[in-house]
Design an enzyme around this catalytic site. Sequence first.
Site, PDB file in Angstrom:
ATOM      1  N   ASP A 160       5.769 -17.427 -13.035  1.00  0.00           N
ATOM      2  CA  ASP A 160       5.444 -18.696 -12.402  1.00  0.00           C
ATOM      3  C   ASP A 160       4.857 -19.641 -13.447  1.00  0.00           C
ATOM      4  O   ASP A 160       4.580 -19.252 -14.577  1.00  0.00           O
ATOM      5  CB  ASP A 160       4.490 -18.493 -11.228  1.00  0.00           C
ATOM      6  CG  ASP A 160       3.182 -17.828 -11.641  1.00  0.00           C
ATOM      7  OD1 ASP A 160       2.946 -17.691 -12.851  1.00  0.00           O
ATOM      8  OD2 ASP A 160       2.414 -17.446 -10.754  1.00  0.00           O
ATOM      9  N   ASP A 168       8.939 -14.111  -3.519  1.00  0.00           N
ATOM     10  CA  ASP A 168       7.838 -13.329  -4.086  1.00  0.00           C
ATOM     11  C   ASP A 168       6.620 -13.502  -3.198  1.00  0.00           C
ATOM     12  O   ASP A 168       6.467 -14.533  -2.537  1.00  0.00           O
ATOM     13  CB  ASP A 168       7.511 -13.778  -5.515  1.00  0.00           C
ATOM     14  CG  ASP A 168       6.765 -15.113  -5.536  1.00  0.00           C
ATOM     15  OD1 ASP A 168       5.522 -15.109  -5.415  1.00  0.00           O
ATOM     16  OD2 ASP A 168       7.424 -16.167  -5.648  1.00  0.00           O
ATOM     17  N   CYS A 172      10.563   7.527   6.994  1.00  0.00           N
ATOM     18  CA  CYS A 172      10.437   6.736   5.764  1.00  0.00           C
ATOM     19  C   CYS A 172      10.500   7.664   4.555  1.00  0.00           C
ATOM     20  O   CYS A 172       9.813   8.689   4.522  1.00  0.00           O
ATOM     21  CB  CYS A 172       9.123   5.966   5.781  1.00  0.00           C
ATOM     22  SG  CYS A 172       8.766   5.076   4.240  1.00  0.00           S
ATOM     23  N   CYS A 184       9.428   7.153   1.488  1.00  0.00           N
ATOM     24  CA  CYS A 184       8.441   6.934   0.431  1.00  0.00           C
ATOM     25  C   CYS A 184       7.509   8.147   0.318  1.00  0.00           C
ATOM     26  O   CYS A 184       7.392   8.942   1.256  1.00  0.00           O
ATOM     27  CB  CYS A 184       7.637   5.656   0.714  1.00  0.00           C
ATOM     28  SG  CYS A 184       6.238   5.893   1.827  1.00  0.00           S
ATOM     29  N   CYS A 195       5.028   9.018   3.171  1.00  0.00           N
ATOM     30  CA  CYS A 195       5.616   9.523   4.415  1.00  0.00           C
ATOM     31  C   CYS A 195       6.377  10.829   4.185  1.00  0.00           C
ATOM     32  O   CYS A 195       6.220  11.791   4.953  1.00  0.00           O
ATOM     33  CB  CYS A 195       6.555   8.479   5.011  1.00  0.00           C
ATOM     34  SG  CYS A 195       5.731   6.922   5.425  1.00  0.00           S
ATOM     35  N   HIS A 231       4.321   2.660  -0.217  1.00  0.00           N
ATOM     36  CA  HIS A 231       5.000   2.602   1.083  1.00  0.00           C
ATOM     37  C   HIS A 231       5.414   1.169   1.424  1.00  0.00           C
ATOM     38  O   HIS A 231       6.554   0.923   1.850  1.00  0.00           O
ATOM     39  CB  HIS A 231       4.085   3.141   2.182  1.00  0.00           C
ATOM     40  CG  HIS A 231       4.572   2.796   3.557  1.00  0.00           C
ATOM     41  ND1 HIS A 231       5.554   3.520   4.196  1.00  0.00           N
ATOM     42  CD2 HIS A 231       4.246   1.766   4.403  1.00  0.00           C
ATOM     43  CE1 HIS A 231       5.805   2.965   5.371  1.00  0.00           C
ATOM     44  NE2 HIS A 231       5.035   1.895   5.514  1.00  0.00           N
TER      45      HIS A 231
END
Length: 398
Positions: free
Chosen positions: A92, A290, A332, A334, A337, A364
């Site tokens: 940015d 973003d 999930c 990830c 999980c 997650h």
Amino acid sequence: MSHFDIQTRDPSSRARTGTLKLAHGEVRTPAFVPLATKAVVKTLEVREAAELGFDMVLGNTFHLFLTPGHELIAQLGGLHRFMGWKRPVITDSGGFQVFSMGHGTVADEIKGRAAQAASAGERAGAILKIEEEGVTFRSYLDGSTQFMGPETSMEVQAALGSDIALVFDECTPFHGGREYTARSTERTHRWLDRCLDWHAQSGPEGQIVYGIVQGGVEEDLRRWSAQEVAARKVDGIAIGGTLGEHKDQMFEVVDWALQELDEARPRHLLGIGEIDDLVRGVELGIDTFDCAMPTRIGRHGMAVVPDPGHRWRVDLAKARYRTVDEPLLEGCPCPACAHGYSRAYLHYLLKAREQTAQRLLTIHNLAYLQRLMAELREAIDAGRLAETAAAIRGGAFY
């Protein structure tokens, strides 16, 4: 050379899939871009963001300018090498952070915290002077006087070696009023020209530049700003600044700008990452987003889950989860999980102030957003975006 190839257009909306071709690789769009604000995705190693499937991260020009300094990062091989990230980086301009010291954030304004933020300026950093040349401000780190203008911002981003550099702009305050917003937007356009002139003469090979649309919540100013930015030789266009008090107004403002932009160049929506906002933004034709949301709420004990009634999140620090022997999110993949950690265990870790909890929740949350964007891309390519968007909004996406 075209930096952006559009692959599929959705017949029922302005959504499209495509590929951004950048110096350090390709970005599949539409895409969410995690923040690597200070050359790190907070609580993670950046390689873990790649392992989750992200193609690009965002580095913060303002913070890296103050510490460790762009000269040192350049000396050490540039931002990619410095943080060990081999894929594309967008930086940015630093404008949002600089002006937030004077105006407060949009959330501060809406919730009445702007005055409180300003009163803390002596300690936390403050704007000292806004002039045509740029902005003089007090560093939040040590109180030293610093300056940032269009050329400074582009010089810093050149030293960082980002794939996409954003031009320096003023992020106008929500409470600024029409007259101030008009003057500010005019100055942003003049700063845009200075950024482009500097980059044409001194910019690194392979770095592309995005202009930024401002104009506050005034329709004519937003449309005019979009027209002015689109008329310049920018490689892509970002939509920034104050977008309104509520979601309907926000996407009305975004739509005004998008109606004035050509189809060929990529569009980035700055600072937006809530689940329903991502879906709506994709439908309107935004290519990249973003936001600090997934990493920030993870550090505060919250997980992204398919629950529209509670803003797609659950607060595991709440006492009600102390004995809940259920996974964070069934199905999930990830680590939080897939490894079978219960909500009760994560609650315990949070109460014990164990950083492992923040790390697991951040992973997650990012994993959920990455799967969401992949699902949206697949839906556009398959011609079923309307059905997929409805399922997500209804909480049926896991």
